[in-house]
Design a protein around this motif. Structure first.
Motif, PDB file in Angstrom:
ATOM      1  N   ARG A   1     -24.612 -53.890  52.886  1.00  0.00           N
ATOM      2  CA  ARG A   1     -24.597 -53.053  53.664  1.00  0.00           C
ATOM      3  C   ARG A   1     -23.910 -51.621  53.014  1.00  0.00           C
ATOM      4  N   GLY A   2     -24.974 -50.264  53.983  1.00  0.00           N
ATOM      5  CA  GLY A   2     -24.610 -49.578  53.285  1.00  0.00           C
ATOM      6  C   GLY A   2     -24.624 -48.345  54.225  1.00  0.00           C
ATOM      7  N   ALA A   3     -25.237 -47.463  53.862  1.00  0.00           N
ATOM      8  CA  ALA A   3     -25.683 -45.776  53.705  1.00  0.00           C
ATOM      9  C   ALA A   3     -25.744 -44.440  53.348  1.00  0.00           C
ATOM     10  N   GLN A   4     -26.748 -44.035  53.306  1.00  0.00           N
ATOM     11  CA  GLN A   4     -27.118 -42.648  52.789  1.00  0.00           C
ATOM     12  C   GLN A   4     -26.784 -41.703  53.758  1.00  0.00           C
ATOM     13  N   VAL A   5     -25.746 -41.270  54.366  1.00  0.00           N
ATOM     14  CA  VAL A   5     -26.292 -39.711  55.277  1.00  0.00           C
ATOM     15  C   VAL A   5     -26.650 -38.715  54.661  1.00  0.00           C
ATOM     16  N   PHE A   6     -27.090 -38.409  55.326  1.00  0.00           N
ATOM     17  CA  PHE A   6     -27.642 -36.939  54.624  1.00  0.00           C
ATOM     18  C   PHE A   6     -27.219 -35.647  55.220  1.00  0.00           C
ATOM     19  N   GLY A   7     -27.067 -34.660  55.534  1.00  0.00           N
ATOM     20  CA  GLY A   7     -26.324 -32.941  56.663  1.00  0.00           C
ATOM     21  C   GLY A   7     -26.282 -32.111  56.194  1.00  0.00           C
ATOM     22  N   ARG A   8     -25.656 -31.349  56.574  1.00  0.00           N
ATOM     23  CA  ARG A   8     -24.676 -29.563  56.655  1.00  0.00           C
ATOM     24  C   ARG A   8     -23.708 -30.005  56.377  1.00  0.00           C
ATOM     25  N   ALA A   9     -22.661 -29.733  55.949  1.00  0.00           N
ATOM     26  CA  ALA A   9     -21.211 -29.492  55.970  1.00  0.00           C
ATOM     27  C   ALA A   9     -20.846 -28.117  56.723  1.00  0.00           C
ATOM     28  N   GLU A  10     -20.157 -28.581  57.985  1.00  0.00           N
ATOM     29  CA  GLU A  10     -19.578 -27.559  58.490  1.00  0.00           C
ATOM     30  C   GLU A  10     -18.020 -26.992  58.468  1.00  0.00           C
ATOM     31  N   VAL A  11     -17.850 -26.188  57.675  1.00  0.00           N
ATOM     32  CA  VAL A  11     -15.962 -26.092  57.222  1.00  0.00           C
ATOM     33  C   VAL A  11     -15.629 -25.251  58.837  1.00  0.00           C
ATOM     34  N   LEU A  12     -14.160 -26.001  59.591  1.00  0.00           N
ATOM     35  CA  LEU A  12     -14.463 -24.996  60.181  1.00  0.00           C
ATOM     36  C   LEU A  12     -12.630 -25.265  60.286  1.00  0.00           C
ATOM     37  N   MET A  13     -12.339 -24.132  60.627  1.00  0.00           N
ATOM     38  CA  MET A  13     -11.139 -24.000  60.953  1.00  0.00           C
ATOM     39  C   MET A  13     -10.158 -23.537  62.058  1.00  0.00           C
ATOM     40  N   PRO A  14      -8.805 -23.698  62.933  1.00  0.00           N
ATOM     41  CA  PRO A  14      -8.759 -24.383  63.821  1.00  0.00           C
ATOM     42  C   PRO A  14      -9.005 -23.160  65.478  1.00  0.00           C
ATOM     43  N   GLU A  15      -9.595 -21.709  64.203  1.00  0.00           N
ATOM     44  CA  GLU A  15     -10.090 -20.484  65.435  1.00  0.00           C
ATOM     45  C   GLU A  15     -10.723 -20.959  65.355  1.00  0.00           C
ATOM     46  N   ASP A  16     -11.646 -21.573  64.850  1.00  0.00           N
ATOM     47  CA  ASP A  16     -13.315 -21.431  65.104  1.00  0.00           C
ATOM     48  C   ASP A  16     -13.947 -22.199  66.316  1.00  0.00           C
ATOM     49  N   ARG A  17     -14.408 -22.407  66.913  1.00  0.00           N
ATOM     50  CA  ARG A  17     -15.350 -22.630  68.291  1.00  0.00           C
ATOM     51  C   ARG A  17     -15.631 -24.287  68.312  1.00  0.00           C
ATOM     52  N   GLY A  18     -16.365 -24.655  67.074  1.00  0.00           N
ATOM     53  CA  GLY A  18     -16.264 -26.131  67.730  1.00  0.00           C
ATOM     54  C   GLY A  18     -15.028 -27.271  66.778  1.00  0.00           C
ATOM     55  N   PHE A  19     -14.113 -26.301  66.186  1.00  0.00           N
ATOM     56  CA  PHE A  19     -13.137 -26.924  66.237  1.00  0.00           C
ATOM     57  C   PHE A  19     -12.657 -28.589  66.614  1.00  0.00           C
ATOM     58  N   ALA A  20     -11.933 -27.825  67.659  1.00  0.00           N
ATOM     59  CA  ALA A  20     -11.206 -28.728  68.736  1.00  0.00           C
ATOM     60  C   ALA A  20     -12.023 -30.406  68.660  1.00  0.00           C
ATOM     61  N   PRO A  21     -13.208 -30.560  69.104  1.00  0.00           N
ATOM     62  CA  PRO A  21     -13.504 -32.150  69.466  1.00  0.00           C
ATOM     63  C   PRO A  21     -13.568 -32.711  68.173  1.00  0.00           C
ATOM     64  N   TYR A  22     -13.618 -32.284  67.532  1.00  0.00           N
ATOM     65  CA  TYR A  22     -13.677 -33.028  65.948  1.00  0.00           C
ATOM     66  C   TYR A  22     -12.771 -32.807  65.443  1.00  0.00           C
ATOM     67  N   TRP A  23     -11.239 -32.199  65.959  1.00  0.00           N
ATOM     68  CA  TRP A  23     -10.192 -32.578  66.116  1.00  0.00           C
ATOM     69  C   TRP A  23      -9.741 -33.161  66.176  1.00  0.00           C
ATOM     70  N   GLU A  24      -9.809 -33.844  67.896  1.00  0.00           N
ATOM     71  CA  GLU A  24      -9.158 -35.390  68.606  1.00  0.00           C
ATOM     72  C   GLU A  24      -9.939 -36.575  67.877  1.00  0.00           C
ATOM     73  N   ALA A  25     -10.740 -36.202  67.023  1.00  0.00           N
ATOM     74  CA  ALA A  25     -11.328 -37.346  66.412  1.00  0.00           C
ATOM     75  C   ALA A  25     -10.216 -37.486  64.728  1.00  0.00           C
ATOM     76  N   TYR A  26      -9.689 -36.667  64.454  1.00  0.00           N
ATOM     77  CA  TYR A  26      -9.584 -37.186  63.370  1.00  0.00           C
ATOM     78  C   TYR A  26      -8.200 -37.149  63.761  1.00  0.00           C
ATOM     79  N   ARG A  27      -7.654 -38.660  62.880  1.00  0.00           N
ATOM     80  CA  ARG A  27      -6.498 -38.744  62.053  1.00  0.00           C
ATOM     81  C   ARG A  27      -5.732 -38.549  61.325  1.00  0.00           C
ATOM     82  N   TRP A  28      -5.276 -37.090  61.535  1.00  0.00           N
ATOM     83  CA  TRP A  28      -3.933 -36.862  60.593  1.00  0.00           C
ATOM     84  C   TRP A  28      -2.920 -37.392  60.806  1.00  0.00           C
ATOM     85  N   GLN A  29      -2.594 -38.098  62.101  1.00  0.00           N
ATOM     86  CA  GLN A  29      -0.995 -38.508  61.736  1.00  0.00           C
ATOM     87  C   GLN A  29      -0.721 -39.488  60.582  1.00  0.00           C
TER      88      GLN A  29
END
Length: 171
Positions: free
Chosen positions: A95-123
Motif C-alpha cells: 500500500r502506497g502513493a506517489q504524490v505529484f505536485g509543486r512545492a510552495e515554500v512559505l514563511m510566517p509572513e506569507d499569506r498562505g502560511f497560517a492555515p497550513y501552520w495550524e496543521a503542522y505539529r511542531w510541538q
C-alpha cells in the motif's frame, strides 16, 4: 500448492474506484504514516530525501533548513514527486502513493502560511529537543498540494478493483 491469498494470482483487475472512495483510502494512508521520500531535481541532479510530513487534506507539509539540498533544489524547480508507503509484509499488504505536485515554500509572513501552520505539529519536535513551546520555529514551511496521486493497494484485488488507481485534484 495452496495459496495464502489466491486473489493475488492471475491478471490484475482493471475496475476503477469511485473518486470519493479512492480519496478516503488515500487520506487513510496519509493519516496513518508520517514519513515519505521527497524527490526533487536541481542543478546537481535528482535527490531523494526521507522527510517527516504532516498533511492537511491532500496537501503534504514539512519544514527544512533554508539552505538544505532539497530546499536549494526546490528553488530551481518546485515540481516534486513524493512517495508515501505503509510497511510491507507481503504483496497483500502492499500500500502506497506517489504524490505529484509543486512545492510552495512559505514563511510566517506569507499569506498562505497560517492555515497550513495550524496543521503542522511542531510541538512534538520541541518537546523531544527540550525547546520551549513558547517559541515556535521560524523557518520555511513547505506545502505540496497534490495534483495527481498514483495509489497502489493490492488488497483492492479482493473486491475486483485494480491495485493501482489514479487520483487527480478536482479543479
Amino acid at each position: 500448492m495452496r495459496l495464502t491469498n489466491p486473489w493475488l494470482a492471475g491478471p490484475a483487475p482493471t475496475k476503477r474506484l469511485e473518486f470519493g472512495v479512492l480519496s478516503e483510502r488515500i487520506l487513510n494512508l496519509l493519516s496513518s504514516q508520517n514519513m515519505c521520500v521527497l524527490a526533487t531535481a536541481g542543478e546537481d541532479g535528482p535527490l531523494a530525501t526521507p522527510v517527516r510530513y504532516y498533511h492537511l487534506d491532500f496537501t503534504l507539509l514539512f519544514t527544512a533548513a533554508a539552505g538544505s539540498p532539497k530546499m536549494r533544489n526546490l528553488a530551481v524547480d518546485p515540481r516534486v514527486s513524493v512517495g508515501v508507503f505503509a510497511p510491507l509484509v507481503g504483496q497483500a499488504s502492499s500500500r502506497g502513493a506517489q504524490v505529484f505536485g509543486r512545492a510552495e515554500v512559505l514563511m510566517p509572513e506569507d499569506r498562505g502560511f497560517a492555515p497550513y501552520w495550524e496543521a503542522y505539529r511542531w510541538q512534538s519536535d520541541h518537546v523531544e529537543r527540550g525547546r520551549s513551546l513558547e517559541e515556535p520555529p521560524v523557518g520555511p514551511l513547505v506545502a505540496i498540494a497534490a495534483e495527481k496521486i498514483v495509489y497502489t493497494e493490492h488488497w483492492l484485488r479482493r473486491t475486483g478493483h485494480a491495485p493501482r488507481q489514479v487520483w487527480r485534484a478536482r479543479q
